[in-house]
Write a protein that holds these residues in place. Structure first.
Motif, PDB file in Angstrom:
ATOM      1  N   ASP A 223     -25.934 -65.334 -39.747  1.00  0.00           N
ATOM      2  CA  ASP A 223     -25.014 -64.531 -40.545  1.00  0.00           C
ATOM      3  C   ASP A 223     -23.690 -65.286 -40.629  1.00  0.00           C
TER       4      ASP A 223
ATOM      5  N   LYS B  19     -24.218 -64.887 -35.418  1.00  0.00           N
ATOM      6  CA  LYS B  19     -23.204 -64.529 -36.414  1.00  0.00           C
ATOM      7  C   LYS B  19     -21.927 -65.313 -36.171  1.00  0.00           C
TER       8      LYS B  19
ATOM      9  N   ASN C 235     -21.015 -64.401 -42.043  1.00  0.00           N
ATOM     10  CA  ASN C 235     -19.844 -63.513 -41.986  1.00  0.00           C
ATOM     11  C   ASN C 235     -18.858 -63.802 -43.110  1.00  0.00           C
ATOM     12  N   SER C 236     -19.379 -64.306 -44.250  1.00  0.00           N
ATOM     13  CA  SER C 236     -18.578 -64.629 -45.440  1.00  0.00           C
ATOM     14  C   SER C 236     -17.500 -65.673 -45.172  1.00  0.00           C
TER      15      SER C 236
ATOM     16  N   GLY D   8     -27.568 -64.347 -50.474  1.00  0.00           N
ATOM     17  CA  GLY D   8     -26.145 -64.060 -50.603  1.00  0.00           C
ATOM     18  C   GLY D   8     -25.260 -65.220 -50.215  1.00  0.00           C
ATOM     19  N   GLY D   9     -24.117 -65.324 -50.872  1.00  0.00           N
ATOM     20  CA  GLY D   9     -23.151 -66.360 -50.554  1.00  0.00           C
ATOM     21  C   GLY D   9     -23.042 -67.410 -51.636  1.00  0.00           C
TER      22      GLY D   9
ATOM     23  N   GLY E  19     -20.137 -68.027 -46.955  1.00  0.00           N
ATOM     24  CA  GLY E  19     -18.835 -67.945 -47.593  1.00  0.00           C
ATOM     25  C   GLY E  19     -18.301 -69.289 -48.022  1.00  0.00           C
TER      26      GLY E  19
ATOM     27  N   GLU F   8     -27.811 -65.530 -44.302  1.00  0.00           N
ATOM     28  CA  GLU F   8     -27.123 -64.623 -45.213  1.00  0.00           C
ATOM     29  C   GLU F   8     -25.609 -64.757 -45.093  1.00  0.00           C
ATOM     30  N   ASN F   9     -24.916 -64.200 -46.091  1.00  0.00           N
ATOM     31  CA  ASN F   9     -23.454 -64.096 -46.096  1.00  0.00           C
ATOM     32  C   ASN F   9     -22.754 -65.447 -45.976  1.00  0.00           C
TER      33      ASN F   9
END
Length: 229
Positions: free
Chosen positions: A32, A6, A34-35, A82-83, A59, A56-57
């Motif tokens: 991850d 992450k 973490n946006s 996602g993202g 950003g 995922e995530n």
């Protein structure tokens, strides 16, 4: 369970195989973002394998997986969820100068899922020299709001790309689902699969501009007013 890596801060990537790396194998990992910004994975290795990966995530304004200057490699069982954007194949990764002369050559993608991107395409082929690539069992979702095509094949030269058993789901279709447009793009093949939606569409499923030798065979279109333009 896959180990999770992450991102805690910053906008740099998590993994970079470095330009010209050989025989790199990476598997069974969860990333991850973490946006935060920055691509999570930059893959520039030859004769290599990336498999059983979940990302995922994502950003910022970056694609989660960026492939640049990669030759004769395999990508299996990869999910991007996602993202901003999913997978970008080009030759312009900004961590190496001079830039490689090609994005990806002679490589296989098998069982790839890209869903719930927000502004970037699920799959984008750009830059120059993306050739002899096969996608088997690719599933993509239209980016949220239909702001860009789910699959965007642009620039060039790009040649000998095959999509076998492509599946896509989309809702708004403010733009074409699949766009092919650029200099020296030819021999693009869609063999089998399913494109589905439950709403009336105003844009074509396929937008083909400045292309040669594109084939679409054995595909099921589950759409209202589906068309190719």
């Amino acid at each position: 369970n896959n180990a999770t890596i992450k991102k805690s801060s910053g906008t740099s990537h998590i993994i970079d195989t470095t330009h010209g790396a050989h025989r790199v194998c990476m598997s069974n990992l969860r990333f991850d973002g973490n946006s935060l910004g920055g691509s999570q994975i930059i893959w520039r290795a030859h004769y290599s394998t990336l498999e059983n990966i979940y990302v995922e995530n994502q950003g910022g304004a970056n694609y989660a997986l960026r492939i640049s200057g990669c030759n004769v490699s395999q990508f299996r069982n990869i999910t991007v969820a996602g993202g901003y954007g999913g997978i970008l194949i080009d030759q312009t990764a900004d961590t190496y100068v001079p830039l490689p002369q090609y994005g990806c050559l002679y490589s296989l993608f098998d069982k790839i899922v890209v869903a719930q991107t927000t502004k970037g395409s699920a799959l984008k082929l750009a830059g120059s020299q993306v050739q002899a690539i096969t996608f088997n069992n690719l599933y993509v979702e239209e980016p949220v709001g239909g702001v860009v095509p789910a699959i965007d094949i642009s620039c060039g030269p790009i040649a000998a790309i095959s999509f076998n058993d492509l599946a896509a789901e989309y809702q708004t279709m403010a733009v074409p689902l699949i766009k092919i447009n650029g200099a020296e793009i030819y021999s693009i093949h869609f063999n089998g699969g399913r494109l589905s939606t439950g709403v009336t569409q105003t844009q074509p499923l396929f937008s083909l501009i400045n292309t040669n030798a594109v084939s679409i065979k054995n595909m099921l279109f589950m759409a209202t007013a589906a068309k190719i333009g």
